[in-house]
Design an enzyme around this catalytic site. Structure first.
Site, PDB file in Angstrom:
ATOM      1  N   ALA A  21      -1.434  -4.357   0.285  1.00 24.27           N
ATOM      2  CA  ALA A  21      -2.674  -4.768   0.385  1.00 24.27           C
ATOM      3  C   ALA A  21      -3.398  -4.587  -0.587  1.00 24.27           C
ATOM      4  O   ALA A  21      -4.525  -5.488  -0.764  1.00 24.27           O
ATOM      5  CB  ALA A  21      -3.475  -3.861   1.611  1.00 24.27           C
ATOM      6  N   GLY A  23      -2.086  -3.771  -4.094  1.00 21.19           N
ATOM      7  CA  GLY A  23      -1.281  -4.500  -5.304  1.00 21.19           C
ATOM      8  C   GLY A  23      -1.378  -5.920  -5.245  1.00 21.19           C
ATOM      9  O   GLY A  23      -1.415  -6.603  -6.126  1.00 21.19           O
ATOM     10  N   LYS A 200     -16.398   9.299  -4.761  1.00 15.38           N
ATOM     11  CA  LYS A 200     -15.669   8.477  -3.644  1.00 15.38           C
ATOM     12  C   LYS A 200     -15.396   9.141  -2.500  1.00 15.38           C
ATOM     13  O   LYS A 200     -15.103   8.964  -1.169  1.00 15.38           O
ATOM     14  CB  LYS A 200     -14.402   7.495  -3.976  1.00 15.38           C
ATOM     15  CG  LYS A 200     -13.853   6.529  -3.074  1.00 15.38           C
ATOM     16  CD  LYS A 200     -13.398   5.207  -3.772  1.00 15.38           C
ATOM     17  CE  LYS A 200     -13.263   4.326  -2.808  1.00 15.38           C
ATOM     18  NZ  LYS A 200     -11.747   3.813  -2.702  1.00 15.38           N
TER      19      LYS A 200
END
Lengths: 320, 320
Positions: A21, A23, A200
């Site tokens: 999804a 790469g 994050k």
């Protein structure tokens, strides 16, 4: 490092390790923009070799009929930029792949979730040849060579050094960003990769973790008053963990994460998608390493610890 | 209180509020031993009136063909001992039931889980007319009037007073215990009801809570190394909560809980059974009240807080 191709006009050769999804999406965009990209893909090799890569996206669908796909790293040429886009649960293969794939002056760009992923890569290629990228993207793999891009897509780049000593914005960050921007991928720079990674985690730890434990999408987690309290108190622990590690996350950033999530469409987190597919969860990168490093640095992180234990049990029996 | 029938030879009249796995079992045992028992049962009234009560037990099955069953408290005589055996999630009905059901010198014996349940009852009947009983029993309701007793059965009795001031062992505790012992129910006395309640929470909070969150029986919770760490750290918080409330639980007691659980057959907790049947969970009595009282007394209970939020969310959507 001197001979890493820095100028905008010098072509850089890319390798993608993990054509899924993330790469598959970024690699396909780069190739479409004229960049030379080599894709390592073990399970999907036959299909990609025959049918290429397909990207469905609200920004326009496209298909690459011819892609340089490999099932064996020994057949690939040395590359200037090796993008690691595997799930962190597969990182045990990196030691075997990276050294031979990397040009003598090449760098590894780690597009993975969580904390400490650059340290893992650095032990194989050296501490001055690694960059980290944080992907802000919703995308899935529909099947071999078939990527569905749903929303967003920006990458925030940062230089790695041992102990995550901040490096500012380097020339090779700019060179790589140049290639991605040609491919219409929005890029940001982080002068302090460790701070970016902890920031994050402010979102990733509560939402990934609780989505699995509470069997819920983001909309329920942010609107239900009890789960929201759990989200907020976990976020406070992430901030405390970052602080113990010498990185200060401002309160306004936490507020922004909450209001941004309120406005998002209902969204299954990547950990929840993995859970439903009975794939291994990225618990160590997203929760285990932050928990251990924060605790070692003196923070008290009991809710992260409980969530870590819960996810580990749920993951183990989910795949039993 | 002087005229509560204290002597062993004076009969005491009992009411059972909530004729389920606990109230049905103990009430049937008392009646079989010759005690006068009146059963309040709303949903199961017709069946119990016609078919009586059946108890299946490894200690011997028995059936009471004739029981004094009522659907309306107005039809019941005033009783000396009113046993409250409802789930705590139904306690909003107590204010309407208890005052008229209680003899002028009668007492309420609360056979419920959790903390603070005696306080709730005391507000309706007064702070010197309440006892607490902790049931160590595995039993289920199979259907209306049908109880299955699986194992154990002892009750630990304690006197209640406002602020849980310890009362020692009183004469009315001995009088009630006499009736239960006639009915072959093992009895213990607690001089300090609050300490007894906190001690029971050492088991109830981790095992009830985690059994729902982790979809697990007791055997998995105690043997899996990650869930066992979660159990042990939650137990440590319960001990800290008790300590803040002035009650010291010895470490050897915690160890005993762990080794006892290791030896138990795989067991679905009552909260897990409620969850599977989509009944409301006893979250407030078992987790919410201890969390609030411990926190108010100065303890830091972050894992109990996270578990509380998680269970509240899971319960809400389980019944949505």
């Amino acid at each position: 490092m001197a001979s890493f191709p820095l100028s905008a006009s010098t072509p850089r050769r890319y390798a993608i390790v993990g054509t899924g999804a993330i790469g598959g999406y970024y690699g396909a965009k780069l190739q479409r923009a004229g960049v030379e990209v080599h894709f390592l893909t073990r399970s999907d090799y036959e299909v990609i070799r025959q049918e290429g890569l397909t990207v469905e996206s609200p920004e326009g669908n496209f298909r690459l009929g011819e892609v340089r796909a490999y099932r064996d790293v020994a057949d690939m040429p040395p590359c200037d930029v090796v993008i690691v886009a595997l799930k962190t649960t597969q990182n045990q293969v990196l030691g075997e792949l990276l050294p031979s794939l990397l040009n003598s002056d090449g760098v590894v760009l780690v597009l993975q979730n969580g904390l400490g992923v650059e340290d893992e890569v650095a032990q194989w290629v050296g501490g001055d040849r690694v960059l980290g990228g944080l992907c802000f993207i919703c995308s899935n793999k529909l099947g071999p060579g078939q990527i569905r891009h749903l929303d967003y897509g920006a990458i925030a780049l940062g230089e790695y050094r041992p102990n995550y000593k901040p490096q500012g914005v380097t020339q090779r960050m700019r060179a790589i960003a140049h290639d991605f921007e040609r491919a219409e991928i929005p890029m940001q720079f982080h002068e302090d990769l460790l701070l970016a990674r902890w920031k994050k985690l402010v979102w990733n730890i509560p939402f990934n973790g609780l989505s699995v434990v509470l069997d819920a999408k983001t909309d329920r987690l942010i609107t239900d008053s009890n789960s929201r309290q759990a989200v907020e108190s976990l976020m406070a622990e992430v901030v405390a963990g970052a602080r113990a590690c010498g990185r200060e996350i401002p309160g306004v950033f936490v507020e922004e994460m909450l209001t941004t999530t309120e406005k998002m469409p209902p969204y299954l987190t990547s950990m929840k998608l993995d859970f439903e597919a009975k794939r291994p969860l990225e618990i160590e990168a997203i929760l285990g390493t932050p928990l251990r490093r924060g605790t070692a640095a003196g923070a008290s992180l009991p809710q992260m610890a409980l969530l870590y234990q819960q996810l580990t049990v749920l993951d183990r029996y989910n795949r039993a």
